[in-house]
Design an enzyme around this catalytic site. Structure first.
Site: not given
Length: 321
Positions: A86-88, A244, A249
């Site tokens: 999970c980039g965010h 999303d 991300g």
């Protein structure tokens, strides 16, 4: 009683659980994910589902790191289960770690917040000026192309890895654009594409079956370059129809893997369906793949104490879609 601190990154929610979760056994964060899937799914659903959450909610449990090289670990979750990347969320964790004093940060300069996640070790590079956080750079695990031109649902998709496996295709191939008015149609297409790719060889991680499976479908469209940098708008539909709000991300890293492999694209301005932006660049290429850095920012939206009334007829909540 569960306590959380909530953020949004480029419009996408991220709920960090700060108290009330029992110890989650495991020798690594990836092992702890397996334990959490089996033993803590009720807590995930309680925090993610209505009435405390919604069908597009996202969050994490904080856990110990794999070794002292990272500050902490994170188990990411959404309405349908536990994700591998999970980039965010990593961007939000960087802001959270600095604002809450979980790491020492000078008022000016860059502070690295190293986090172990199921897909590996990632970094949130938090930039401060005068004690104020100005932005965060998410440094991801290596990203790479798995397959190109995979026939699915009457179109062709590229499949790539950015901490999770994504299928990418042009929205125009379906006669659609990346706009809120088309979101329901994009959700239905994503569900069908994921279902058709479920048993495809491209959906398999090459070394760890726990990382297998197409996590999200990325619909993208080209926009005019911005100051000579490639620009696209996308929407990532992940899990079972979850949308999303951010440019995604790990999905942005997966897009960069495809673009960099095709024509050595070095940078990408990646817009989301709500108009928020991540800026990505290929930092270096390794034997495992391209190291992608993604610039973004997260903002705290609230602190919460969640309770469960013993008489509540919906103890773990519900979703309407």
């Amino acid at each position: 009683m569960l306590t959380t601190v909530d953020y949004h990154t480029a419009g996408e929610p991220f709920r960090i659980v700060t108290g009330g979760v029992p110890e989650i056994p495991g020798s690594t964060v990836l092992d702890r994910r397996t334990t959490a899937m089996a033993e803590l799914d009720d807590l995930r659903r309680l925090l993610c589902n209505e009435p405390r959450g919604h069908a597009d909610m996202y969050g994490c449990f904080l856990v110990p790191p794999d070794d002292p090289g990272a500050r902490f670990g994170a188990l990411f979750w959404h309405k349908d289960g536990f994700s591998t990347a999970c980039g965010h969320g990593t961007i939000a964790l960087g802001v959270h770690a600095v604002r809450e004093g979980l790491v020492e940060a000078a008022p000016d300069g860059v502070t690295d917040v190293v986090v172990d996640v199921p897909s590996g070790r990632v970094t949130a590079r938090v930039r401060l000026s005068g004690g104020r956080i100005e932005g965060v750079t998410f440094v991801n695990v290596p990203s790479y192309v798995i397959a190109r031109d995979v026939p699915v649902a009457g179109v062709r998709a590229g499949v790539s890895y950015g901490g999770a496996i994504y299928a990418s295709l042009r929205a125009a191939d379906l006669g659609l654009t990346v706009e809120p008015r088309h979101v329901n149609a994009l959700i239905e297409h994503a569900r069908r594409i994921k279902a058709e790719l479920a048993g495809h060889p491209a959906a398999r991680h090459p070394s760890d079956e726990r990382l297998s499976g197409v996590y999200g479908v990325i619909f993208h469209q080209d926009l005019p370059d911005l100051d000579g940098v490639r620009r696209q708008r996308n929407v990532t539909v992940f899990a079972d129809g979850e949308v999303d709000r951010s440019p995604c991300g790990s999905g942005t890293a997966a897009r960069m893997a495809l673009l960099h492999d095709a024509d050595k694209t070095a940078g990408l301005v990646h817009e989301s369906i709500v108009g928020s932006v991540f800026t990505a660049r290929a930092r270096e290429t390794t034997e495992e793949g391209v190291i992608v850095e993604i610039d973004g920012m997260a903002y705290r939206t609230g602190r919460h104490v969640f309770e469960l009334d013993p008489g509540d007829p919906f103890p773990t909540g519900f979703t309407l879609r």
